[in-house]
Design a protein around this motif. Structure first.
Motif, mmCIF file in Angstrom:
data_model
loop_
_atom_site.group_PDB
_atom_site.id
_atom_site.type_symbol
_atom_site.label_atom_id
_atom_site.label_comp_id
_atom_site.label_asym_id
_atom_site.label_seq_id
_atom_site.Cartn_x
_atom_site.Cartn_y
_atom_site.Cartn_z
ATOM 1 N N MET A 1 10.741 -8.259 -8.249
ATOM 2 C CA MET A 1 9.626 -7.455 -8.831
ATOM 3 C C MET A 1 9.551 -6.496 -9.033
ATOM 4 O O MET A 1 9.825 -5.715 -10.552
ATOM 5 C CB MET A 1 8.473 -8.834 -9.030
ATOM 6 N N LEU A 2 9.919 -5.565 -8.493
ATOM 7 C CA LEU A 2 9.405 -4.781 -8.759
ATOM 8 C C LEU A 2 10.509 -3.785 -9.224
ATOM 9 O O LEU A 2 10.540 -3.177 -10.002
ATOM 10 C CB LEU A 2 9.148 -3.158 -7.433
ATOM 11 N N GLY A 3 11.941 -4.573 -9.096
ATOM 12 C CA GLY A 3 13.448 -3.971 -9.092
ATOM 13 C C GLY A 3 13.700 -4.692 -10.573
ATOM 14 O O GLY A 3 13.657 -3.597 -11.020
ATOM 15 N N LEU A 4 13.200 -5.229 -11.092
ATOM 16 C CA LEU A 4 13.022 -6.164 -12.259
ATOM 17 C C LEU A 4 12.230 -4.996 -12.812
ATOM 18 O O LEU A 4 13.028 -4.882 -13.795
ATOM 19 C CB LEU A 4 12.114 -7.862 -12.664
ATOM 20 N N VAL A 5 11.035 -4.217 -12.691
ATOM 21 C CA VAL A 5 10.502 -3.829 -13.802
ATOM 22 C C VAL A 5 10.961 -2.319 -13.340
ATOM 23 O O VAL A 5 10.997 -1.296 -14.606
ATOM 24 C CB VAL A 5 8.686 -3.792 -13.981
ATOM 25 N N ILE B 1 -3.278 -9.642 -2.695
ATOM 26 C CA ILE B 1 -2.086 -11.488 -2.180
ATOM 27 C C ILE B 1 -1.563 -11.055 -0.583
ATOM 28 O O ILE B 1 -2.333 -12.652 -0.189
ATOM 29 C CB ILE B 1 -1.186 -11.775 -3.428
ATOM 30 N N VAL B 2 -1.445 -10.531 -0.479
ATOM 31 C CA VAL B 2 -0.810 -10.651 1.419
ATOM 32 C C VAL B 2 -1.782 -10.679 1.958
ATOM 33 O O VAL B 2 -2.078 -11.623 2.696
ATOM 34 C CB VAL B 2 0.213 -9.339 1.288
ATOM 35 N N ILE B 3 -2.976 -9.965 1.809
ATOM 36 C CA ILE B 3 -4.457 -10.833 2.884
ATOM 37 C C ILE B 3 -5.220 -11.720 2.472
ATOM 38 O O ILE B 3 -4.833 -12.631 3.852
ATOM 39 C CB ILE B 3 -5.220 -9.181 2.552
ATOM 40 N N TYR B 4 -4.562 -11.941 0.538
ATOM 41 C CA TYR B 4 -5.408 -13.750 0.911
ATOM 42 C C TYR B 4 -4.824 -14.437 1.837
ATOM 43 O O TYR B 4 -4.868 -15.454 2.049
ATOM 44 C CB TYR B 4 -5.678 -12.893 -0.648
ATOM 45 N N ALA C 1 0.513 -1.115 0.017
ATOM 46 C CA ALA C 1 -0.247 -0.312 0.008
ATOM 47 C C ALA C 1 0.493 1.544 0.239
ATOM 48 O O ALA C 1 0.842 1.519 -0.880
ATOM 49 C CB ALA C 1 -0.827 -0.117 1.086
ATOM 50 N N PHE C 2 1.677 1.225 0.671
ATOM 51 C CA PHE C 2 3.111 2.617 0.911
ATOM 52 C C PHE C 2 3.631 2.656 -0.768
ATOM 53 O O PHE C 2 4.106 4.135 -1.266
ATOM 54 C CB PHE C 2 4.378 1.379 1.909
ATOM 55 N N LEU C 3 3.799 1.619 -0.995
ATOM 56 C CA LEU C 3 4.426 1.359 -2.233
ATOM 57 C C LEU C 3 3.579 2.370 -3.387
ATOM 58 O O LEU C 3 3.599 3.341 -4.227
ATOM 59 C CB LEU C 3 5.053 -0.101 -2.761
ATOM 60 N N CYS C 4 2.656 2.120 -3.666
ATOM 61 C CA CYS C 4 1.350 2.451 -4.526
ATOM 62 C C CYS C 4 1.393 3.975 -4.193
ATOM 63 O O CYS C 4 1.143 4.298 -5.207
ATOM 64 C CB CYS C 4 -0.105 1.805 -3.812
ATOM 65 N N TYR C 5 1.409 4.782 -2.928
ATOM 66 C CA TYR C 5 1.196 5.637 -2.548
ATOM 67 C C TYR C 5 1.969 6.696 -3.432
ATOM 68 O O TYR C 5 2.588 7.754 -4.006
ATOM 69 C CB TYR C 5 1.120 6.095 -0.472
ATOM 70 N N ARG C 6 3.548 5.437 -2.846
ATOM 71 C CA ARG C 6 5.139 6.459 -3.677
ATOM 72 C C ARG C 6 4.972 6.573 -4.437
ATOM 73 O O ARG C 6 5.204 7.850 -5.717
ATOM 74 C CB ARG C 6 6.361 5.536 -3.078
ATOM 75 N N ALA D 1 2.404 -4.138 -6.939
ATOM 76 C CA ALA D 1 2.257 -3.656 -5.693
ATOM 77 C C ALA D 1 0.675 -3.429 -5.481
ATOM 78 O O ALA D 1 -0.197 -3.991 -4.646
ATOM 79 C CB ALA D 1 2.147 -2.094 -5.926
ATOM 80 N N GLY D 2 -0.587 -3.066 -6.373
ATOM 81 C CA GLY D 2 -1.644 -3.264 -5.691
ATOM 82 C C GLY D 2 -2.300 -4.797 -6.011
ATOM 83 O O GLY D 2 -2.584 -5.169 -5.430
#
Lengths: 138, 787
Positions: free
Chosen positions: B119-123, B91-94, B36-41, B85-86
């Motif tokens: 994965m974030l680093g990759l993209v 997924i984390v909650i699930y 969630a924080f990453l999405c905000y960023r 991230a979204g």
């Protein structure tokens, strides 16, 4: 091999050799010596002690498992390269500082000193663990 | 700094196990704050990117080699980052709900978050090497997640297969990156993106293309590398939903999109990609129809969708890119959601075999709703984003030559079969009459239904309500980033009556027909595939068998346990390495100049020679070892006489210790007192020994005879006291000038010590001879280190 004479003299001899090896280690930067040689001397000292008085007393005397000592030495040597990174120079570059103990006495401390102590510990630890393992009669 | 944002999931991964231990599965809500924080960023980047800008950030890593920890945010990477991230948030909650009470939930969360970071680093990477590092990290974390139930054989095999296939592909891709970097003169994607023409016209373009494709095709599970993805369904469902539908498998497609301006739009690209993608689409859908395990059905349609994406990118042109981008985003929403639905059904009803589930709608109404939302989008029905994507696909391939018509035909067949699969997953388990499932079924808890429901609604809303918003902020910037040029993007749900709509109608009609007779199709496909009886999955096992067999043969040939043979081989090669150059370049010294020797020097040489002769003639092994010590001591004396006190010192100590250790080895292991050899082996051994000796002598004489280059010695002599505060040059070299070498040497000493210890503890009779050699090796290393 453990005769009475050897058994009597071994503790003294071992202590002297270990002290000498530390002298060799510390004076190594300016005189012949250093961590490698010092480590070899100390390793021979412990091997001798083991031959004379048995492996048990040696293991008790050095307290830690010799391979842990070697591992710690490795860690120390590797860590001694880090302060140079903080100074912005490449890894393992020597960093020196000279704290003044009194007006005339100046101490020379450096990262290479800790590196050399690490080398000493690795050599002692590895060789002693081999020698003791071989001396053990199980 | 986006580089630090990428690291936050890794930091969170460190704390995840502790958190789970403290508060159990509720930790998922706290850990979900990370994505969630990453999405905000990432929100802060939307506006500049939508206005056509791009953001570059860089930290030096190995700038001399063009390797930097650098990041590139543009339409492509930002959209991917949001997807990761979204969807990761849900997924984390699930996962918290799905693995509630599992003893290893902490480990699972840690690896899942580490995967998210990779994965974030990759993209987001700008530097190819950084990208590669993150790429391989996704392979490793995926390996850990697939093998999560590591006490099951099938999990372990699936994990290993995934790692081997994607890891190997990644390594080949690294070679491709190096090639692209060399041709383009930079490893930064931001620079390479504008150098597509240079790279495409290079003679090595073809090679670079294939090498990079190896990475993309293995990661995105294209035929014939697809079997790892289906087997990866051994993983817990959150993993399948996240890695194997929404994110990681798209890394290959991401790579193709990234490299589109660099390698794309060439005849090679536009031939290979449609063929590979088209075959994958057909194979994937056929396998999906055949299966009855809902999770596997989804996995095969994922393979098919990846094939469809690769095919569209291969078609080329802005229309096809638009189609690929829309389909990729739509697929992430509906496939992630559907996987979670299947997981919930499996979790609550106890099976995911589609034949055993029916009539669950009354027991699981929310899950049924989420399933239909996802399936409608997957079927490509309006007003879902999947419809937009499918229209766009048909539109881009329906006004051209026979090539485009072939592709359109493949796309229609693929979509028809996917329609049928989606329809069966949404309808069969939920509608119809009630059948008692294996478990007493009830609706999943909030944690399990939140993700699929929200993703299904997003798939609906992004086409129906917020299309304008999605288009300006995500679709259009991503399409432009892939195409590498300005593109007009204008999306509408209703595009008027055209050919694409006609193809859609055909798809729906045929899809319904296939769905109604899906049992017949299933039996038919099953019969054909059973008749073939061989697939890449079997081929993988055969290849691994072949590899281990070859490894075994090779190892038995090289390492048969005979110490004498090892030593012979080693010294034969040493002799050859010494003698062949001497012979070829005629290095034999012409006239030898014997120095004037003092009496004591001759005495030392005499001791040395006698020691050696004694070693050869000795009757018992112990005598030979002690004689070797005599010879070594004489060498130490030689060092002393010629002004190398350190070396001499070390040599003395090494000789003493090695005699002690070798003697201990002799007493400990029951070796024969004498070393008996046949006359033949005496001749062989002595000639090897003589050749090495002669070779070494001639070599040394050649090096020292005409003149000795003393520049290094002078440098150290001049600078050791002034720069390194030490007068003992040898020690200063060891601990300061060449400290890194010493670090390596002591590592070798430590490892030698560890291995000798292990060998002694083994106590197997076979290890006797090896200990002798290990002690010898240690001696050599120590001496070398002190040199």
């Amino acid at each position: 091999m453990s005769t009475l004479i050897l058994r009597t003299i071994a503790p003294t001899l071992t202590s002297l050799m270990v002290i000498y090896s530390i002298v060799v280690l510390l004076s190594g930067h300016n005189e012949p010596g250093g961590g490698f040689i010092g480590g070899l001397i100390a390793a021979s000292a412990f091997a001798l002690y083991g031959i004379a008085c048995g492996v048990g007393p040696v293991r008790r005397a050095i307290y830690f498992h010799p391979i842990s000592i070697a591992g710690f030495g490795m860690l120390l040597a590797a860590l001694s390269g880090l302060p140079s990174l903080m100074e912005g120079v490449p890894y393992l570059t020597g960093v020196w500082w000279f704290p003044k103990l009194s007006k005339t006495v100046e101490l020379a401390l450096s990262t290479p000193l800790f590196f050399d102590i690490g080398v000493w510990l690795v050599v002692v630890g590895s060789l002693v663990s081999i020698a003791l393992a071989l001396e053990e009669k199980d | 700094m986006i580089g630090y944002a990428v690291l936050t999931p890794f930091v969170a991964a460190l704390f995840a196990p502790i958190l789970v231990r403290l508060i159990g599965h509720w930790a998922a809500y706290i850990l979900a704050l990370v994505p969630a924080f990453l999405c905000y960023r990432f929100f802060g980047y939307i506006e500049p990117i939508a206005n056509g800008g791009r953001v570059l950030e860089s930290l030096s890593w190995l700038p001399e080699m063009g390797i930097n920890y650098s990041f590139l945010v543009d339409g492509l990477s930002l959209t991917f980052a949001f997807l990761i991230a979204g969807i990761g948030f849900f997924i984390v909650i699930y996962a918290g709900g799905y693995l509630k009470g599992h003893p290893s939930l902490g480990r699972f969360m840690a690896v899942l978050l580490a995967f998210m970071g990779s994965m974030l680093g990759l993209v987001l990477s700008d530097n190819l090497i950084t990208l590669f590092v993150f790429w391989e990290m996704t392979s490793i974390t995926s390996f850990l997640l697939i093998g999560f139930d590591h006490d099951r054989m099938a999990s372990r095999r699936a994990a290993l297969q995934a790692l081997i296939i994607t890891g190997l592909g990644g390594l080949v891709m690294l070679a491709g990156f190096a090639l692209v970097g060399i041709i383009g003169g930079s490893y930064e994607l931001s620079e390479l993106l504008s150098k597509g023409d240079v790279i495409k016209s290079d003679a090595l373009y073809g090679l670079a293309f294939w090498l990079v494709m190896a990475g993309a095709f293995t990661k995105s599970a294209q035929v014939p590398f697809h079997s790892w993805l289906a087997n990866a369904m051994e993983a817990p469902t959150p993993v399948s939903a996240y890695l194997h539908s929404a994110t990681m498998v798209k890394a290959g497609v991401f790579l193709l999109m990234r490299f589109y301006p660099i390698l794309g739009e060439t005849p090679l690209w536009e031939t290979v990609l449609p063929i590979v993608g088209g075959v994958t689409l057909l194979v994937g859908t056929i396998l999906a129809v055949r299966d009855t395990d809902m999770k596997l059905m989804l996995a095969y349609t994922t393979i098919a969708s990846l094939g469809l994406l690769v095919m569209m990118l291969g078609v080329g042109g802005t229309g096809a890119i638009e189609a690929a981008v829309l389909y990729l985003i739509a697929h992430s929403f509906f496939k992630g959601g559907l996987f979670m639905v299947v997981g919930t059904v499996d979790h609550e009803a106890g099976t995911r075999d589609i034949r055993r589930l029916s009539g669950l709608r009354s027991a699981m109404p929310i899950t049924a709703l989420a399933a239909s939302l996802g399936a409608l989008s997957m079927c490509g029905l309006p007003p879902f984003v999947g419809f937009l994507a499918k229209e766009s696909i048909y539109h881009s391939v329906s006004h051209g030559d026979w090539r485009e018509w072939t592709i359109a035909l493949v796309a229609v067949i693929g979509n028809v079969l996917m329609f049928a699969v989606a329809a069966s997953i949404a309808i069969k388990p939920f509608l119809g009459r009630w059948v008692d499932p294996p478990k007493a079924v009830h609706e999943g808890p909030l944690m399990l239904v939140l993700g699929p429901l929200v993703l299904g609604l997003v798939g609906l809303a992004s086409a129906l309500f917020i299309l304008e918003l999605m288009q300006t902020n995500f679709f259009a910037p991503m399409i432009m980033a892939v195409a590498g040029r300005e593109v007009e993007v204008d999306l509408h749900l209703w595009g008027g009556v055209n050919l694409a709509l006609g193809l859609s109608a055909i798809t729906v009609v045929c899809g319904v027909l296939v769905f109604m007779w899906i049992e017949k199709f299933r039996r038919g496909f099953n019969g054909v595939l059973t008749a073939i009886g061989w697939g890449p999955d079997k081929g993988f096992d055969q290849a691994i068998c072949l590899l281990t067999w070859f490894g075994g043969v090779f190892t038995r040939f090289l390492q048969n346990g005979s110490m004498r043979r090892y030593m012979r081989l080693t010294f034969i090669f040493t002799a050859m390495a010494l003698l062949i150059p001497i012979y070829q370049q005629n290095l034999l010294p012409g006239k030898l100049r014997f120095p004037e020797l003092e009496l004591w020097e001759m005495g030392v040489l005499l001791i040395l020679t006698i020691g050696i002769i004694q070693v050869v003639l000795a009757r018992t092994r112990l005598t030979a070892i002690v004689s070797l010590g005599i010879q070594g001591t004489a060498v130490a004396l030689v060092f002393m006489m010629f002004g190398a006190p350190d070396l001499s010192f070390t040599q003395f100590m090494v000789e003493t210790l090695s005699v002690v250790i070798l003697a201990l080895v002799l007493t400990r292991f029951k070796l024969m007192r004498q070393d008996r050899r046949s006359p033949f082996s005496i001749i062989v051994d002595s000639s090897i020994a003589l050749s090495v000796g002669v070779g070494m002598s001639v070599f040394l004489i050649h090096i020292t005879q005409p003149f000795l280059d003393l520049r290094l010695s002078e440098f150290f002599a001049n600078y050791s006291a002034s720069v390194a505060h030490g007068r003992n040059i040898v020690n200063v070299i060891l601990v300061d000038f060449r400290a890194l070498d010493t670090l390596g040497e002591i590592t070798v000493v430590l490892i030698a010590g560890l291995s000798v210890l292990a060998l002694i503890r083994l106590k197997a009779p076979a290890s006797t001879e090896m200990s002798v050699s290990a002690a010898e090796a240690l001696k050599t290393k120590t001496l070398k280190g002190a040199k």
